[in-house]
Scaffold this active site. Sequence first.
Site, PDB file in Angstrom:
ATOM      1  N   ALA A 135     -57.676 -23.800  88.454  1.00 50.11           N
ATOM      2  CA  ALA A 135     -57.986 -22.725  87.517  1.00 50.11           C
ATOM      3  C   ALA A 135     -59.352 -22.878  86.859  1.00 50.11           C
ATOM      4  O   ALA A 135     -59.732 -22.077  86.024  1.00 50.11           O
ATOM      5  CB  ALA A 135     -56.906 -22.665  86.423  1.00 50.11           C
ATOM      6  N   ASP A 159     -67.337 -32.324  83.670  1.00 53.91           N
ATOM      7  CA  ASP A 159     -65.883 -32.351  83.525  1.00 53.91           C
ATOM      8  C   ASP A 159     -65.392 -33.692  82.986  1.00 53.91           C
ATOM      9  O   ASP A 159     -64.590 -33.749  82.055  1.00 53.91           O
ATOM     10  CB  ASP A 159     -65.207 -32.067  84.872  1.00 53.91           C
ATOM     11  CG  ASP A 159     -65.531 -30.681  85.401  1.00 53.91           C
ATOM     12  OD1 ASP A 159     -66.091 -29.867  84.648  1.00 53.91           O
ATOM     13  OD2 ASP A 159     -65.238 -30.433  86.577  1.00 53.91           O
ATOM     14  N   HIS A 198     -72.872 -24.650  86.169  1.00 50.26           N
ATOM     15  CA  HIS A 198     -73.718 -25.101  87.268  1.00 50.26           C
ATOM     16  C   HIS A 198     -75.080 -25.578  86.776  1.00 50.26           C
ATOM     17  O   HIS A 198     -76.059 -25.579  87.526  1.00 50.26           O
ATOM     18  CB  HIS A 198     -73.880 -24.006  88.328  1.00 50.26           C
ATOM     19  CG  HIS A 198     -72.614 -23.752  89.098  1.00 50.26           C
ATOM     20  ND1 HIS A 198     -72.329 -24.377  90.294  1.00 50.26           N
ATOM     21  CD2 HIS A 198     -71.544 -22.960  88.823  1.00 50.26           C
ATOM     22  CE1 HIS A 198     -71.145 -23.965  90.722  1.00 50.26           C
ATOM     23  NE2 HIS A 198     -70.646 -23.113  89.840  1.00 50.26           N
TER      24      HIS A 198
END
Length: 380
Positions: A122, A171, A35
Site C-alpha cells: 500500500a 522508509d 523519489h
Amino acid sequence: MLDLDALRRRYVEVAGAQPEGLWFAPGRVNLIGEHTDYNDGFVLPFALDRKAVIAAGRRDDAVLRLVSLELDEDVTVPLDALAPGQEGWAAYLAGVAWALREAGHDVGGATLVLTSDVPLGAGLSSSAAIECATVAALCDLYGLQIAPIDRAKLARVAENAYVGAPTGLLDQAASTLCEKDTGLFLDCRTLETEQVPLPLEAQGLEILVLDTKTPHSHVDGEYGARRATCEAAAKLLGVPALRDVTDLADALAKLDDETMRKRVRHVVTEDERVLKALEVARSGDLAALAPLLDASHASMRDDYEITVPTVDLAVEQAVRSGALGARMTGGGFGGCIIALCRAGEGERIGGEITQAFDEAGHGTPEWFTVVPAPGAGRLA
C-alpha cells in the site's frame, strides 16, 4: 489491533519457551518528498501507529526460524545458507540477519515470530517495518550497540542487496528515527535530521490515509527504471545527484530526452516542495501544507508518471469532498493516498471516495486516520 497474546502463544508453540522479548517498528506515511531520497534530496515522513511486531529469542543451532502469524507460514534458514535472492516475506527478516553478519556483527540463530497490521503493498513501508523490527530484536538479543541511523542503513542493505528492491533510506529512517507527534525532516545526503512538530489535533486537522487496494511492488522494473534515469540525467548534467541542480530551466535545456526532462523536473521541484513544507511546519500553520500536497501529486502524475487511475480518482474525489489537499504517498503504481482534512471529516471523505470507486467499477478501498507515532523499539 494486533493480538500480542496470540503472538506470544505462537512463539511458545514454535520454540517451546517464552520469547525473550517483543520488538516493534512502524510503517510510515511520507507527508511529502517522493523519489527524492535516492537523489540525495529531502523527505518529510512520519511514523504510523500501525506496526510490525516480532516475538524473538536466541537459538544455539545457527538457524533462523521465521514464522508469520497472519500467513501461518514457517520458514527455516541455516545462517550459513543466507544469500541474496531469497523470495517471499521471510526474505525481509533473513536479509537483516545477513546484513548484520556481512557488516561484521556477531549474530547467531534466532526464532522470530512476526505479526503486522501495516497494509501490504500500500506504500506504507510494510517491508521497512518488518526489517527495522528485526534489526531492533537482533541488536538487543545479541547485545549490539548500533546507532539508530546505522540500524536504518543496515535495514536498507537488507532490502537493496538481499531482497533486491532499489529503495532509498527514507522508509527505514522513518521507521527507526521518528518520534511521537512529529515528522522527520531528513537530508538524504548528509543524514542530518530534524524532528518537526505536527500538532494536527491541536489545529483541528487530521490526515486520512486511504488504501486504494491497488497493489504495487518496488521489486518490479518501473521503480528501478526511474532511479536509473535520474542517475543518467545527473551524469549528463555533471552533478553528483539531482539534488545539486540549482537552475532547473538551464538543466532542462541541456537534456534532449523528454522523459528525462520530466523526471528531473519532478525531483527538483519536489525537493523545493519539501523545503517549503518544512518552513510551513516550523511556522505552525499546518493547513498551509495543502497546496504543496496538491502540487506534489500533479508532479508525480504528469512528470514522474507513477500514479494509476485508482490513485488519481482517490485524490480528485478527496479534494471534491472537502479535503484541504491530497496526494499519493509511497513509491507509486498503486497503494495509498493521504488527504489533509479538517478534524472529523476523514470518515465522510473516505466514504465518498468509496462511492466514487464503486461508480467507476473499482474495488473497495480501505481508510483510516493517522497519528504520528514513535519509531522502532522494544515493547516488552
